[in-house]
Design an enzyme around this catalytic site. Structure first.
Site, short mmCIF file in Angstrom:
data_model
loop_
_atom_site.label_atom_id
_atom_site.label_comp_id
_atom_site.label_asym_id
_atom_site.label_seq_id
_atom_site.Cartn_x
_atom_site.Cartn_y
_atom_site.Cartn_z
CB ALA A 158 66.79 65.47 80.11
CB THR A 159 61.89 63.49 81.48
OG1 THR A 159 62.88 62.48 81.67
CG2 THR A 159 60.58 62.86 81.07
CG ASN B 165 70.72 56.44 77.34
OD1 ASN B 165 70.42 56.77 76.20
ND2 ASN B 165 70.02 55.55 78.01
CD GLN C 256 73.96 59.73 79.84
OE1 GLN C 256 75.09 59.79 80.34
NE2 GLN C 256 72.93 59.26 80.53
CB SER D 105 69.21 65.99 83.70
OG SER D 105 67.87 65.81 83.36
CB THR E 45 57.37 78.55 92.90
OG1 THR E 45 56.08 79.12 93.11
CG2 THR E 45 58.38 79.19 93.82
CB CYS F 47 61.00 44.73 84.16
SG CYS F 47 62.23 43.69 84.88
N1 PLP Z 1 68.03 61.55 77.92
C1 PLP Z 1 69.08 60.78 78.18
C2 PLP Z 1 70.07 60.49 77.10
C3 PLP Z 1 69.25 60.22 79.46
O1 PLP Z 1 70.29 59.44 79.70
C4 PLP Z 1 68.27 60.51 80.45
C5 PLP Z 1 68.38 59.90 81.79
O2 PLP Z 1 68.65 58.74 81.95
C6 PLP Z 1 67.21 61.36 80.11
C7 PLP Z 1 67.11 61.86 78.84
C8 PLP Z 1 66.16 61.71 81.13
O3 PLP Z 1 66.73 62.50 82.14
P1 PLP Z 1 65.92 62.84 83.47
O4 PLP Z 1 65.51 61.53 84.06
O5 PLP Z 1 66.90 63.57 84.32
O6 PLP Z 1 64.75 63.66 83.07
#
Ligand code: PLP
Length: 383
Positions: A74-75, A153, A181, A201, A241, A325
């Site tokens: 997702a990031t 999340n 989520q 993800s 790849t 933190c």
């Molecule tokens: N978006 C949401 C709502 C998430 O909970 C998370 C992961 O904690 C992410 C994005 C990022 O996912 P990833 O670390 O698998 O790229």
């Protein structure tokens, strides 16, 4: 620490990989390790498997296969959309997002803000849900895109994505949702949500880590700017790849999620049992909307009890809080703060997130353990 000692209530963070997912991946480590881009027969057979996998991912979210791009998660998908789209339109320079988004969105928005993009952060109500009226006041001809998560999340709260999309499109803006989520917990249908982009993800729904997808509406593909350039893989939209084993695992997780979304009733029952018992403890309350949320998350405030102390004393029972933190300081959850909680209550809140592997025995154990710890900590205050 032995993994059999662990009681895992942190499934919003990541999930156990399903055995069926592992079994589906193993042959692609051992026997079918070829490169899906190779033109020999071995490579083209793997390419066919990738196409079958793409179909399974598309089936889960009701998209076309050409609308799926495999990413590392997702990031990366979020970075691709936010950075890719801001280059496409010079007249519209505004992105509207929400203060309770995941840091993958917020940090990318901060980066874009420093590049001169106007980022507007919508507040949320105490329920964690946005105020559509507020959005209506802000959106205009300057708005390029709205970026709002489907499910939060920390609280599991569901945003009204279809209404938000309608508003975005009415004003000629694009709609992007982070469904990380949501997938595997609620039915997610890109056609009925009508979103333009969606990120998720695999590891959040019993798939492997380091693989995810981006849904990109067919009409937008030709104008989309790639973030990763190289060998022109995935129609030049994301070079590199292909992570064949990851894609096979993601597809299997999607196939399983498609039938198991309906079985989330069982998870919800356990979550409710946990919640009902914990709410009997003096002063406790749930953070976030009780109705509009997914089945597996419960975020509870235990006033005057430090959640870090609870996490520590729960030892091998894994739960989480949203504290972060930064430098030497511990900051309270920005999500709970945005919902109006005081620093003290935000520091006293815990997130419990369950999965299909959570058992009634574990829930009962957790309830008893928490009650014991809280009784002990409270007694210390009265000495
Ligand atoms: N978006 C949401 C709502 C998430 O909970 C998370 C992961 O904690 C992410 C994005 C990022 O996912 P990833 O670390 O698998 O790229």
């Amino acid at each position: 620490m032995n993994s059999s000692d662990i009681m895992y209530f942190d499934n919003a963070s990541t999930t156990k990989v399903d055995d069926e997912v592992i079994d589906s991946m193993l042959p692609f480590f051992k026997d079918y390790y070829g490169n899906a881009s190779s033109s020999h027969k071995y490579g083209s057979n793997i390419k066919k498997e990738i196409e079958i996998s793409k179909q399974k991912v598309a089936d889960l979210i009701n998209s076309k296969t050409k609308e799926i791009i495999f990413t590392s998660g997702a990031t990366e998908s979020i970075n691709m959309v936010l950075k890719g789209i801001t280059k496409t339109n010079s007249k519209r320079n505004q992105i509207i997002t929400v203060s309770t988004e995941h840091s993958a969105v917020l940090d990318t928005c901060l980066f874009l803000e420093n590049q001169g993009i106007d980022i507007v952060y919508l507040p949320v109500k105490s329920s964690g849900i946005i105020d559509l009226e507020e959005l209506n006041k802000i959106i205009g001809l300057q708005t390029l895109m709205i970026c709002i998560m489907l499910v939060n999340n920390e609280t599991g709260v569901i945003q009204p994505i279809k209404e938000i999309t309608d508003l975005a499109h009415k004003h000629g803006a694009l709609m992007f949702t982070d469904a990380t989520q949501a997938i595997g917990k609620i039915k997610v249908d890109v056609l009925s949500l009508d979103v333009d982009f969606m990120a998720f993800s695999a590891h959040k729904f019993h798939g492997p880590k380091g693989i995810g997808a981006l849904f990109l509406k067919e009409q937008l593909i030709k104008n989309f700017n790639s973030l990763i350039h190289g060998g022109g893989h995935q129609d030049g939209l994301r070079s590199g790849t292909l992570n064949v084993t990851g894609i096979i695992g993601l597809a299997k997780a999607c196939e399983i999620a498609k039938v198991q979304v309906e079985t989330s009733k069982q998870i919800e029952e356990l979550r409710n049992e946990l919640e009902n018992e914990l709410l009997k403890i003096d002063g406790t309350y749930i953070n976030g909307d009780i109705e509009k949320r997914i089945c597996n998350i419960s975020n509870i405030c235990f006033p005057s009890i430090d959640s870090d102390v609870l996490i520590n004393r729960l030892d091998t029972i894994c739960v989480s809080n949203g504290s972060a933190c930064t430098s030497a300081l511990i900051e309270p959850s920005y999500v709970l703060k945005a919902m109006g909680l005081s620093n003290e209550d935000a520091f006293s809140s815990l997130r419990f997130s369950l999965s299909k592997y959570t058992t009634k025995k574990e829930v009962t154990f957790l309830i008893e353990k928490l009650k014991q710890i809280i009784t002990y900590l409270t007694s210390l205050k009265h000495v």
